[in-house]
Write an enzyme that holds these catalytic residues in place. Structure first.
Site, PDB file in Angstrom:
ATOM      1  N   THR A   1      82.588  33.831  53.650  1.00 25.03           N
ATOM      2  CA  THR A   1      81.767  32.617  53.544  1.00 25.03           C
ATOM      3  C   THR A   1      81.053  32.601  52.197  1.00 25.03           C
ATOM      4  O   THR A   1      80.523  33.619  51.753  1.00 25.03           O
ATOM      5  CB  THR A   1      80.741  32.566  54.704  1.00 25.03           C
TER       6      THR A   1
ATOM      7  N   CYS B   1      70.320  60.518  31.921  1.00 21.85           N
ATOM      8  CA  CYS B   1      70.096  61.838  32.501  1.00 21.85           C
ATOM      9  C   CYS B   1      70.804  61.900  33.843  1.00 21.85           C
ATOM     10  O   CYS B   1      70.243  61.537  34.863  1.00 21.85           O
ATOM     11  CB  CYS B   1      68.606  62.066  32.685  1.00 21.85           C
TER      12      CYS B   1
ATOM     13  N   HIS C   1      74.254  37.322  37.062  1.00 17.35           N
ATOM     14  CA  HIS C   1      72.927  37.841  36.706  1.00 17.35           C
ATOM     15  C   HIS C   1      72.793  38.203  35.232  1.00 17.35           C
ATOM     16  O   HIS C   1      71.724  38.590  34.787  1.00 17.35           O
ATOM     17  CB  HIS C   1      72.528  39.003  37.621  1.00 17.35           C
TER      18      HIS C   1
ATOM     19  N   GLY D   1      80.396  40.847  38.791  1.00 21.60           N
ATOM     20  CA  GLY D   1      81.365  41.169  37.745  1.00 21.60           C
ATOM     21  C   GLY D   1      82.297  42.296  38.165  1.00 21.60           C
ATOM     22  O   GLY D   1      83.495  42.278  37.882  1.00 21.60           O
TER      23      GLY D   1
HETATM   24  N1  PLP Z   1      81.192  44.397  32.892  1.00 18.37           N
HETATM   25  C1  PLP Z   1      80.245  44.501  31.966  1.00 18.37           C
HETATM   26  C2  PLP Z   1      80.628  44.443  30.519  1.00 18.37           C
HETATM   27  C3  PLP Z   1      78.912  44.659  32.326  1.00 18.37           C
HETATM   28  O1  PLP Z   1      77.962  44.775  31.383  1.00 18.37           O
HETATM   29  C4  PLP Z   1      78.587  44.708  33.699  1.00 18.37           C
HETATM   30  C5  PLP Z   1      77.186  44.940  34.139  1.00 18.37           C
HETATM   31  O2  PLP Z   1      76.426  45.616  33.475  1.00 18.37           O
HETATM   32  C6  PLP Z   1      79.618  44.575  34.635  1.00 18.37           C
HETATM   33  C7  PLP Z   1      80.907  44.417  34.202  1.00 18.37           C
HETATM   34  C8  PLP Z   1      79.345  44.602  36.115  1.00 18.37           C
HETATM   35  O3  PLP Z   1      78.772  43.398  36.534  1.00 18.37           O
HETATM   36  P1  PLP Z   1      77.987  43.336  37.948  1.00 18.37           P
HETATM   37  O4  PLP Z   1      76.696  44.019  37.742  1.00 18.37           O
HETATM   38  O5  PLP Z   1      77.839  41.875  38.205  1.00 18.37           O
HETATM   39  O6  PLP Z   1      78.862  43.986  38.939  1.00 18.37           O
END
Ligand code: PLP
Length: 393
Positions: A236, A324, A200, A71
């Site tokens: 790849t 923390c 994930h 993400g």
């Molecule tokens: N955006 C949001 C709203 C997320 O909750 C997360 C992961 O917690 C991410 C982006 C980042 O995704 P990744 O862990 O696949 O880089």
């Protein structure tokens, strides 16, 4: 001890069907999809199938799907492309509650000459579209607003926001990492230009993501290399990850209507029981506009991390809204943006469920949580002072 996993916004279990679909691509069908031979070519065909499975979940065209590594990469690629394809524009609009994959990137871009506007949210975590409208200028390159918040589950009106943004010729990106698979998304019904997904978070493995790029949107690649992904993302392909994500999207499409009703019922049961059993507790985030799997509950005058430790002793996994970091306990930027009072923000716990949670698990948490909070409050000078003040009144 059995693990009760209520931290699905952090990451999810890889579904058995997903794992099964992936396994042959490690040691049997390990060819490179770009190779000329049939051995590699058959993998290329399976990647095309997976692209269709992802596209189907989003109501998108297969060619609008670009596989990435996560993400974070998708979010970075979207912003990078907007700035690269509109080099004369130096303004980016985001919200104060974006994930660091957007927010930290924009903080960095702020040091590189870009102007960043962070839109506020109200006490329920809701975005006011009037503020978005006011923030747009002829210099705005892109607006990036998350579809659903990872800490509270609050859903933003991104389709309306995209229309408003588009009317002014500005690009719109949404981080749909938490929304995908939990609420319906149909890209045919909106004008969102780019959208990020992470495998994930929806029962595919870590290390695979997607950037949806609407057909016709100018795109400048973030990773420049080979011709993979039609030149939009060099490298790849993560073949097994892509196949797994395709399967996970197929499962999510099946589950979204039925299982999410069950997940929501479990979430609501947990939330209502805890609010009833624990005095001075409350939900953070709008109750109506929320993901079906998430509840963020504050227990006043207790430390979130202490709660997590005691939950951990019982095998219950969740997250806290305070972290923390470098010795100072700071409530999360999301809860701070919502103006959640300090004593509440510190005792916030995020429970995030999935289709794999059962009613027995929820009942166990309902049974154990009140005693955990009571025990910690018994040790809290602030709670004891507060109680004293009440009895003296
Ligand atoms: N955006 C949001 C709203 C997320 O909750 C997360 C992961 O917690 C991410 C982006 C980042 O995704 P990744 O862990 O696949 O880089």
């Amino acid at each position: 001890m059995k693990t009760i996993y209520l931290d699905n916004n952090a990451t999810t279990k890889v579904a058995d069907e997903v794992l099964e679909a992936m396994l042959p691509y490690f040691n049997q069908l390990y060819g490179n999809p770009s190779s000329m031979h049939t051995f590699g070519g058959q993998v290329g065909q399976r990647i095309r199938d997976a692209r269709e499975q992802v596209a189907a979940l989003l109501g998108a065209l297969p060619e609008e799907i670009v596989f990435t590594s996560c993400g974070t990469e998708s979010d970075n690629a979207a912003i990078h492309s907007a700035l690269a394809t509109r080099p004369d524009k130096k303004h980016i609009v985001i919200s104060r509650v974006e994930h660091p994959a957007i927010r930290a990137l924009c903080t960095h871009l702020g040091t590189q000459g870009y102007k960043i506007t962070e839109l506020p949210v109200n006490k329920n975590g809701i975005l006011d579209l009037e503020n978005l409208e006011k923030s747009l200028t002829p210099d705005t390159a892109i607006v990036s607003l998350m579809w659903a918040n990872n800490e509270t589950g609050v859903i933003f009106p991104v389709e309306e926001a995209a229309r408003m943004t588009h009317d002014r010729g500005i690009l719109f990106h949404t981080d749909a990492v938490q929304a995908t698979g939990k609420i319906p998304i149909n890209m045919k019904n909106n004008v969102i230009d780019m959208l990020s997904i992470s495998g994930h978070k929806l029962h595919a493995p870590k290390g695979i993501g997607v950037l949806y790029i609407r057909r016709g949107t100018k795109f400048s690649p973030f990773l420049i290399g080979g011709h993979q992904e039609k030149g939009r993302r060099g490298g790849t392909e993560n073949t097994a990850g892509i196949i797994g994500l395709g399967k996970a999207c197929e499962l999510a499409a099946k589950n979204i209507g039925t299982e999410n009703i069950r997940v929501k019922q479990l979430r609501d049961k947990l939330e209502q029981a805890l609010l009833k059993a624990v005095p001075q507790s409350r939900v953070n985030g709008d109750i109506q506009h929320r993901l079906p799997n998430t509840t963020n509950i504050s227990f006043e005058y207790v430390e979130g991390e202490a709660i997590l430790l005691l939950m951990n002793e019982l095998g219950i996994c969740a997250s806290s809204g305070s972290a923390c970091t470098s010795g100072s306990l700071q409530p999360s930027h999301v809860l701070r943006a919502m103006g959640v009072p300090f004593t509440m923000a510190h005792g916030s716990i995020r429970f995030s469920l999935s289709v794999y949670n059962t009613e027995e698990e929820v009942d166990f948490v309902i049974e154990k949580m009140p005693a955990i909070i009571e025990r910690l409050r018994g040790m809290s000078p602030f709670w004891n002072q507060g109680q004293q003040a009440c009895t003296n009144q």
